[in-house]
Design a protein around this motif. Structure first.
Motif, PDB file in Angstrom:
ATOM      1  N   GLY A  38       0.900  -1.165  -0.199  1.00 12.63           N
ATOM      2  CA  GLY A  38      -0.025  -0.118  -0.115  1.00 12.63           C
ATOM      3  C   GLY A  38       0.696   1.296   0.153  1.00 12.63           C
ATOM      4  N   GLN A  39       0.228   2.377   0.455  1.00 12.36           N
ATOM      5  CA  GLN A  39       0.883   3.626   0.580  1.00 12.36           C
ATOM      6  C   GLN A  39       1.901   3.738   1.649  1.00 12.36           C
ATOM      7  OE1 GLN A  39      -1.755   6.810   0.570  1.00 12.36           O
ATOM      8  NE2 GLN A  39      -0.179   8.537   1.112  1.00 12.36           N
ATOM      9  N   SER A  41       5.384   6.076   2.709  1.00  8.59           N
ATOM     10  CA  SER A  41       6.307   7.207   2.353  1.00  8.59           C
ATOM     11  C   SER A  41       7.302   7.421   3.325  1.00  8.59           C
ATOM     12  CB  SER A  41       5.675   8.465   1.971  1.00  8.59           C
ATOM     13  OG  SER A  41       5.218   8.934   3.244  1.00  8.59           O
ATOM     14  N   THR A  48      10.656  14.720   0.977  1.00  4.28           N
ATOM     15  CA  THR A  48       9.855  13.257   0.700  1.00  4.28           C
ATOM     16  C   THR A  48      10.842  12.298  -0.103  1.00  4.28           C
ATOM     17  OG1 THR A  48       7.737  14.066   1.082  1.00  4.28           O
ATOM     18  CG2 THR A  48       7.948  11.815  -0.102  1.00  4.28           C
ATOM     19  N   ALA A  51       9.194   7.912  -4.492  1.00  4.80           N
ATOM     20  CA  ALA A  51       8.483   6.887  -4.117  1.00  4.80           C
ATOM     21  C   ALA A  51       9.258   5.631  -4.623  1.00  4.80           C
ATOM     22  CB  ALA A  51       7.318   6.821  -4.434  1.00  4.80           C
ATOM     23  N   THR A  68       2.636   5.702   6.828  1.00  6.17           N
ATOM     24  CA  THR A  68       1.630   5.094   6.082  1.00  6.17           C
ATOM     25  C   THR A  68       0.303   5.562   5.729  1.00  6.17           C
ATOM     26  OG1 THR A  68       1.003   3.696   7.998  1.00  6.17           O
ATOM     27  CG2 THR A  68       2.902   2.847   6.849  1.00  6.17           C
ATOM     28  N   GLY A  69      -0.359   5.360   4.588  1.00  6.54           N
ATOM     29  CA  GLY A  69      -1.600   5.803   4.271  1.00  6.54           C
ATOM     30  C   GLY A  69      -2.614   4.817   4.794  1.00  6.54           C
ATOM     31  N   ASP A  71      -4.178   2.277   3.390  1.00  6.42           N
ATOM     32  CA  ASP A  71      -3.909   0.746   3.103  1.00  6.42           C
ATOM     33  C   ASP A  71      -2.542   0.645   3.297  1.00  6.42           C
ATOM     34  OD1 ASP A  71      -2.983   2.485   1.009  1.00  6.42           O
ATOM     35  OD2 ASP A  71      -3.379   1.275  -0.501  1.00  6.42           O
ATOM     36  N   GLY A  72      -1.804   1.288   3.791  1.00 12.30           N
ATOM     37  CA  GLY A  72      -0.201   1.154   4.145  1.00 12.30           C
ATOM     38  C   GLY A  72       0.180   0.148   5.294  1.00 12.30           C
ATOM     39  N   SER A  91      -1.487   0.703   9.420  1.00 10.75           N
ATOM     40  CA  SER A  91      -1.886   1.577   8.513  1.00 10.75           C
ATOM     41  C   SER A  91      -2.043   2.967   9.260  1.00 10.75           C
ATOM     42  CB  SER A  91      -3.327   1.321   7.910  1.00 10.75           C
ATOM     43  OG  SER A  91      -4.407   1.079   8.879  1.00 10.75           O
ATOM     44  N   ASP A  92      -2.198   4.198   8.435  1.00 11.18           N
ATOM     45  CA  ASP A  92      -2.707   5.553   9.085  1.00 11.18           C
ATOM     46  C   ASP A  92      -1.672   5.788  10.414  1.00 11.18           C
ATOM     47  OD1 ASP A  92      -4.584   6.632   7.451  1.00 11.18           O
ATOM     48  OD2 ASP A  92      -5.933   5.454   8.376  1.00 11.18           O
TER      49      ASP A  92
END
Length: 217
Positions: A38-39, A41, A48, A51, A68-69, A71-72, A91-92
Motif C-alpha cells: 500500500g501507501q 512514504s 519526501t 516513491a 503509512t496511508g 492501506d499502508g 496503517s495511518d
C-alpha cells in the motif's frame, strides 16, 4: 625505470576511503525495510524520498520519518541498537526514528510516534541497549518484549504486551504493561492500568480504538 601500476594506486588511495564511507553509513543506519504494501512514504532531511526508492531493502537512517496511508503497512528489521528486532508499522501511522547521541555509553533507538499504531518483537539486547517509544504525553521503555502501542486521534495511548514488560512514564506517574495488565494514558486524565486477559488483547484494542473514535464524534 619502475612502471606505475595505476590499478594498485587506485586501490591503495581510493578504496579505503570508499569503504570507510560505507561503514559510516552502515553504522548510522537504524534499520532496513523488509516488507511493505500500500501507501508508504519516507521523509528524509525535510524532503519526501522518491516513491521509487521506498522499497524492500531501503536503509532507514536516524530522523527518517516513516508514514503509512489508509492501506499502508511496513515491516522494518532493526539494526540499532542490535540486529534481530522487527518493527511493524500499521496503517495511518506516522513516526520518526532517533538514534543514540554520540559518545553515550547507552545504545538506544527511540520511536517518536506522531499518530497511529506500532507493534514490535524485540530481539536479544545487551545490558546497555534498549528501545523506547515516545508520544506527546508518555515515554515507554522497551526491553526484551513483544508489545503494541496505539495512539488515538485525541492523543490517548494504549499499550498492550503479549510477552515481557513495558514501563511507561506519563506525567510523573509510572505504570507497567505486561501479560494480563495493560496501560492506558489519556490526555488530561493521566495513566492507569487495567486487567485484560492475554487472550483478549486484540479484541480489547479494537474496542478501545472504537471508543476513542466515538469520543471525537
Amino acid at each position: 625505470m619502475n612502471r606505475i601500476n595505476l590499478s594498485a594506486l587506485f586501490l591503495a588511495l581510493i578504496l579505503p576511503a570508499a569503504l570507510a564511507s560505507a561503514q559510516s553509513a552502515d553504522q548510522s543506519a537504524v534499520g532496513t525495510i523488509e516488507y511493505l504494501e500500500g501507501q508508504v512514504s519516507v521523509l528524509r532531511s525535510g524532503e519526501t524520498v522518491d516513491a521509487s526508492n521506498v522499497r524492500v531493502g531501503m536503509v532507514i537512517q536516524p530522523f527518517d520519518t516513516l508514514e503509512t496511508g489508509p492501506d499502508g503497512y511496513a515491516e522494518v528489521v532493526m539494526t540499532a541498537p542490535s540486529a534481530g528486532s522487527i518493527l511493524k508499522v500499521k496503517s495511518d501511522t506516522a513516526f520518526y526514528f532517533e538514534g543514540t547521541p554520540e559518545k553515550s555509553s547507552w545504545f538506544r533507538t527511540t520511536f517518536q510516534l506522531l499518530r497511529g499504531s506500532l507493534s514490535m518483537k524485540v530481539g536479544r539486547l545487551r545490558g546497555n541497549e534498549s528501545y523506547q517509544v515516545q508520544t506527546d504525553n508518555a515515554v515507554a521503555a522497551v526491553r526484551g518484549t513483544e508489545f503494541n502501542i496505539d495512539m488515538a486521534a485525541d492523543r490517548s495511548v494504549l499499550i498492550t504486551v503479549p510477552e515481557g514488560r513495558v514501563e511507561t512514564n506519563a506525567g510523573g506517574r509510572r505504570v507497567a504493561a505486561q501479560p494480563g495488565v495493560i496501560s492506558v494514558i489519556e490526555s488530561g486524565a493521566g495513566a492507569r492500568q487495567l486487567y485484560v486477559s492475554p487472550d483478549d488483547l486484540e479484541l480489547y484494542r479494537q474496542y478501545w480504538q472504537g471508543l476513542r473514535r466515538e469520543a471525537l464524534q
